[in-house]
Design an enzyme around this catalytic site. Structure first.
Site, PDB file in Angstrom:
ATOM      1  N   ASP A  24      58.467-121.009 -14.124  1.00 28.64           N
ATOM      2  CA  ASP A  24      58.343-120.360 -12.816  1.00 28.64           C
ATOM      3  C   ASP A  24      57.464-121.202 -11.916  1.00 28.64           C
ATOM      4  O   ASP A  24      57.826-121.562 -10.799  1.00 28.64           O
ATOM      5  CB  ASP A  24      57.752-118.956 -12.966  1.00 28.64           C
ATOM      6  CG  ASP A  24      58.554-118.129 -13.964  1.00 28.64           C
ATOM      7  OD1 ASP A  24      58.109-118.012 -15.117  1.00 28.64           O
ATOM      8  OD2 ASP A  24      59.644-117.694 -13.594  1.00 28.64           O
ATOM      9  N   TYR A 197      62.027-124.547 -27.195  1.00 28.21           N
ATOM     10  CA  TYR A 197      61.293-123.332 -27.569  1.00 28.21           C
ATOM     11  C   TYR A 197      61.089-123.252 -29.075  1.00 28.21           C
ATOM     12  O   TYR A 197      60.254-122.504 -29.548  1.00 28.21           O
ATOM     13  CB  TYR A 197      62.067-122.084 -27.103  1.00 28.21           C
ATOM     14  CG  TYR A 197      62.250-122.007 -25.614  1.00 28.21           C
ATOM     15  CD1 TYR A 197      63.518-122.083 -25.052  1.00 28.21           C
ATOM     16  CD2 TYR A 197      61.172-121.870 -24.770  1.00 28.21           C
ATOM     17  CE1 TYR A 197      63.702-122.023 -23.679  1.00 28.21           C
ATOM     18  CE2 TYR A 197      61.327-121.809 -23.394  1.00 28.21           C
ATOM     19  CZ  TYR A 197      62.597-121.893 -22.858  1.00 28.21           C
ATOM     20  OH  TYR A 197      62.778-121.849 -21.495  1.00 28.21           O
ATOM     21  N   GLN A 259      54.353-133.642 -13.726  1.00 31.81           N
ATOM     22  CA  GLN A 259      55.820-133.583 -13.553  1.00 31.81           C
ATOM     23  C   GLN A 259      56.419-134.967 -13.305  1.00 31.81           C
ATOM     24  O   GLN A 259      57.494-135.276 -13.826  1.00 31.81           O
ATOM     25  CB  GLN A 259      56.168-132.629 -12.417  1.00 31.81           C
ATOM     26  CG  GLN A 259      55.915-131.177 -12.763  1.00 31.81           C
ATOM     27  CD  GLN A 259      56.395-130.218 -11.690  1.00 31.81           C
ATOM     28  OE1 GLN A 259      56.250-130.485 -10.499  1.00 31.81           O
ATOM     29  NE2 GLN A 259      56.974-129.099 -12.108  1.00 31.81           N
ATOM     30  N   ARG A 275      64.698-127.533 -21.802  1.00 28.95           N
ATOM     31  CA  ARG A 275      64.790-126.079 -21.918  1.00 28.95           C
ATOM     32  C   ARG A 275      64.680-125.415 -20.555  1.00 28.95           C
ATOM     33  O   ARG A 275      64.432-126.086 -19.540  1.00 28.95           O
ATOM     34  CB  ARG A 275      63.680-125.574 -22.842  1.00 28.95           C
ATOM     35  CG  ARG A 275      62.294-125.669 -22.235  1.00 28.95           C
ATOM     36  CD  ARG A 275      61.193-125.308 -23.205  1.00 28.95           C
ATOM     37  NE  ARG A 275      60.039-124.791 -22.500  1.00 28.95           N
ATOM     38  CZ  ARG A 275      58.828-124.657 -23.019  1.00 28.95           C
ATOM     39  NH1 ARG A 275      58.599-125.073 -24.271  1.00 28.95           N
ATOM     40  NH2 ARG A 275      57.841-124.147 -22.311  1.00 28.95           N
ATOM     41  N   GLU A 277      64.635-124.081 -17.077  1.00 33.55           N
ATOM     42  CA  GLU A 277      65.266-124.407 -15.804  1.00 33.55           C
ATOM     43  C   GLU A 277      64.830-125.761 -15.252  1.00 33.55           C
ATOM     44  O   GLU A 277      65.663-126.641 -15.040  1.00 33.55           O
ATOM     45  CB  GLU A 277      65.003-123.305 -14.764  1.00 33.55           C
ATOM     46  CG  GLU A 277      65.628-123.575 -13.418  1.00 33.55           C
ATOM     47  CD  GLU A 277      65.700-122.342 -12.529  1.00 33.55           C
ATOM     48  OE1 GLU A 277      65.674-122.496 -11.304  1.00 33.55           O
ATOM     49  OE2 GLU A 277      65.782-121.217 -13.070  1.00 33.55           O
ATOM     50  N   ASP A 278      63.551-125.965 -15.028  1.00 30.38           N
ATOM     51  CA  ASP A 278      63.137-127.164 -14.297  1.00 30.38           C
ATOM     52  C   ASP A 278      63.380-128.434 -15.103  1.00 30.38           C
ATOM     53  O   ASP A 278      63.956-129.393 -14.589  1.00 30.38           O
ATOM     54  CB  ASP A 278      61.671-127.060 -13.887  1.00 30.38           C
ATOM     55  CG  ASP A 278      61.282-128.152 -12.909  1.00 30.38           C
ATOM     56  OD1 ASP A 278      60.423-128.983 -13.244  1.00 30.38           O
ATOM     57  OD2 ASP A 278      61.916-128.216 -11.828  1.00 30.38           O
TER      58      ASP A 278
HETATM   59  O1  TRH Z   1      58.585-123.683 -19.506  1.00 29.24           O
HETATM   60  P1  TRH Z   1      60.011-123.323 -19.437  1.00 29.24           P
HETATM   61  O2  TRH Z   1      60.624-122.811 -20.647  1.00 29.24           O
HETATM   62  O3  TRH Z   1      60.225-122.257 -18.269  1.00 29.24           O
HETATM   63  C1  TRH Z   1      60.997-121.109 -18.390  1.00 29.24           C
HETATM   64  C2  TRH Z   1      62.183-121.259 -17.546  1.00 29.24           C
HETATM   65  O4  TRH Z   1      61.874-121.673 -16.299  1.00 29.24           O
HETATM   66  C3  TRH Z   1      62.940-119.981 -17.431  1.00 29.24           C
HETATM   67  O5  TRH Z   1      63.970-120.081 -16.492  1.00 29.24           O
HETATM   68  C4  TRH Z   1      62.048-118.897 -17.011  1.00 29.24           C
HETATM   69  O6  TRH Z   1      62.755-117.699 -17.030  1.00 29.24           O
HETATM   70  C5  TRH Z   1      60.924-118.835 -17.990  1.00 29.24           C
HETATM   71  O7  TRH Z   1      60.214-120.064 -17.970  1.00 29.24           O
HETATM   72  C6  TRH Z   1      60.021-117.737 -17.630  1.00 29.24           C
HETATM   73  O8  TRH Z   1      60.877-124.587 -19.010  1.00 29.24           O
HETATM   74  P2  TRH Z   1      61.049-125.376 -17.647  1.00 29.24           P
HETATM   75  O9  TRH Z   1      61.715-124.520 -16.636  1.00 29.24           O
HETATM   76  O10 TRH Z   1      61.697-126.616 -17.997  1.00 29.24           O
HETATM   77  O11 TRH Z   1      59.570-125.685 -17.147  1.00 29.24           O
HETATM   78  C7  TRH Z   1      58.752-126.618 -17.789  1.00 29.24           C
HETATM   79  C8  TRH Z   1      57.903-127.349 -16.755  1.00 29.24           C
HETATM   80  O12 TRH Z   1      56.924-128.177 -17.422  1.00 29.24           O
HETATM   81  C9  TRH Z   1      58.721-128.298 -15.878  1.00 29.24           C
HETATM   82  O13 TRH Z   1      58.284-128.199 -14.540  1.00 29.24           O
HETATM   83  C10 TRH Z   1      58.381-129.682 -16.397  1.00 29.24           C
HETATM   84  C11 TRH Z   1      56.954-129.472 -16.818  1.00 29.24           C
HETATM   85  N1  TRH Z   1      56.423-130.454 -17.769  1.00 29.24           N
HETATM   86  C12 TRH Z   1      55.428-131.314 -17.322  1.00 29.24           C
HETATM   87  O14 TRH Z   1      55.036-131.277 -16.144  1.00 29.24           O
HETATM   88  N2  TRH Z   1      54.905-132.212 -18.213  1.00 29.24           N
HETATM   89  C13 TRH Z   1      55.331-132.327 -19.499  1.00 29.24           C
HETATM   90  O15 TRH Z   1      54.823-133.148 -20.256  1.00 29.24           O
HETATM   91  C14 TRH Z   1      56.380-131.431 -19.934  1.00 29.24           C
HETATM   92  C15 TRH Z   1      56.881-131.508 -21.333  1.00 29.24           C
HETATM   93  C16 TRH Z   1      56.889-130.491 -19.052  1.00 29.24           C
END
Ligand code: TRH
Length: 391
Positions: A24, A197, A259, A275, A277-278
């Site tokens: 989110d 996950y 990011q 995993r 969304e982002d």
């Molecule tokens: O963390 P997530 O599983 O988020 C989820 C989903 O968004 C889902 O849609 C939502 O319903 C739920 O949360 C509540 O996965 P996501 O979306 O990939 O977000 C991970 C974030 O972490 C992404 O912005 C990339 C960031 N990231 C870093 O900045 N540095 C890192 O080293 C890594 C591994 C990830």
């Protein structure tokens, strides 16, 4: 720079509630930075402050980071003049007193609900739909990101694709990144990043990689998967910088990065497990083969979303390649091929998926090129504010 140095009324503000995980705030932080780089005044309200500062440099309430004014979303909600564009992320509900302030403002702010990303067919038809407030003279519009014209598109920062292309065209850049991470993949290794996950059959997949004909260099950002890996390898823990070798499998745990650092990791790998969304979207911009672990929803509502994306993504692929991808993604999401059946294991589906990888690598580049034609999300937002905001 403190909020006091900025215009009292930002052009747009984003409200974000951290449900769980990082997505989110990951989506909202990325969007806020993108809008700010386009010269807009942006304010980001977040209730889960600790999760925010896990993704951006440590900041105090009211600080301005990357052009974004960061604000704690507290109860009671502080007094604040509403922006011209108010974005409510993932139906988090704008605080009632702020809605009152929006209703009292002339001209009325544009009010959007930024929805979760989906590849389902109904999305384009719902994009932009209006929902008048039952009591206040305000109308909320639903804004759906998407993979097709007629949706809000995807976050595509200006210069993103060029930066990725330049990085991937420069072996020295990749080598420098790996050196900085303390990683030295074998020349013919399949370099894999793993952000997921978890999976009950992870050990089997690790065994398949360890016994495989080709070296696999597995890069795992610290967190849930690093812990699962340690357990699967009989270790109490694996800290960032640590690793282990098992046959053809070389495992490295990496420190969590920002990011932009994570983007470069995705650009540098041959295959990315992502995993939510982002990270899922970033892996597509990386133009590298990917495996998506979708966020689980009640009553398996995520199955339809997974199938919808796989159908869109594999369209035009040879049947055997498409089948190899569907089998492996379903196994990685523990989804059975048939209703009531048992899901296959990733290890059982890996050989066919590995054989399809050269074709999937080419497809990933084609797919990313297709996405470039989509409106980028910030641009699509601008359409809602033409009179007030220039993007
Ligand atoms: O963390 P997530 O599983 O988020 C989820 C989903 O968004 C889902 O849609 C939502 O319903 C739920 O949360 C509540 O996965 P996501 O979306 O990939 O977000 C991970 C974030 O972490 C992404 O912005 C990339 C960031 N990231 C870093 O900045 N540095 C890192 O080293 C890594 C591994 C990830």
């Amino acid at each position: 720079m403190l909020a006091t140095d900025r215009p009292a009324v930002p052009d747009c503000e984003i409200f974000c509630r951290v449900v769980d995980n990082l997505g989110d705030i990951g989506v909202c932080w990325r969007l806020a930075r993108d809008l700010a780089t386009r010269g807009l005044g942006v304010r980001l309200w977040v209730d889960g402050w600790a999760t925010l500062v896990g993704l951006c440099p440590p900041a105090a309430d009211g600080a301005c980071v990357a052009g974004v004014e960061l604000r704690r979303w507290t109860e009671p909600f502080p007094d604040a003049v509403p922006a011209r564009l108010v974005i409510e992320a993932f139906a988090c509900d704008v605080p009632p007193r702020h809605l009152e302030a929006m209703a009292a403002r002339e001209p009325k702010p544009a009010w959007l609900n930024l929805e979760y990303l989906s590849a389902e067919d109904w999305v384009a038809g719902c994009h932009g739909m209006a929902s008048p407030h039952p009591r206040l003279p305000l109308t909320k519009r639903f804004f759906f990101p998407g993979f097709v014209p007629g949706t809000g598109g995807l976050v595509q920062e200006s210069g993103l694709v060029d930066a990725r292309r330049a990085f991937q065209a420069d072996p020295a850049a990749r080598a420098a990144l790996f050196a900085a991470l303390g990683v030295a993949p074998a020349p013919d290794a399949l370099v894999v990043s793993l952000f997921a996950y978890g999976h009950g059959q992870l050990a089997g997949l690790l065994d398949a990689w360890a016994a495989g004909p080709r070296p696999v260099c597995l890069l795992v950002p610290e967190g849930r998967m690093a812990d699962a890996l340690a357990t699967a390898c009989g270790r109490s823990a694996l800290a960032p910088g640590e690793g282990l070798q098992r046959g053809a499998l070389d495992i490295r745990v990496l420190p969590f990065t920002d990011q932009d650092g994570y983007d470069r990791l995705l650009w540098a790998c041959d295959l990315n497990f992502v995993r939510g969304e982002d990270s899922f979207v970033r892996a597509q911009w990386a133009a590298r083969a990917l495996v998506w672990q979708i966020y689980r929803q009640q009553e398996d509502a995520h199955h339809v979303k997974l199938d919808a994306f796989m159908a869109r993504y594999t369209a035009g692929l040879d049947a055997d390649v498409a089948a190899a991808l569907r089998r492996f993604w379903r196994a990685w999401n523990e989804v059975a091929e048939t209703e009531g059946g048992a899901p296959e294991t990733p290890a059982a589906c890996w050989p066919a998926f590995a054989a399809a990888l050269p074709r999937l690598a080419a497809h990933a580049r084609e797919w990313s090129a297709e996405l470039e034609a989509l409106p980028d999300l910030a641009q699509a937002l601008a359409k809602f504010l033409e009179p007030a905001v220039k993007c």
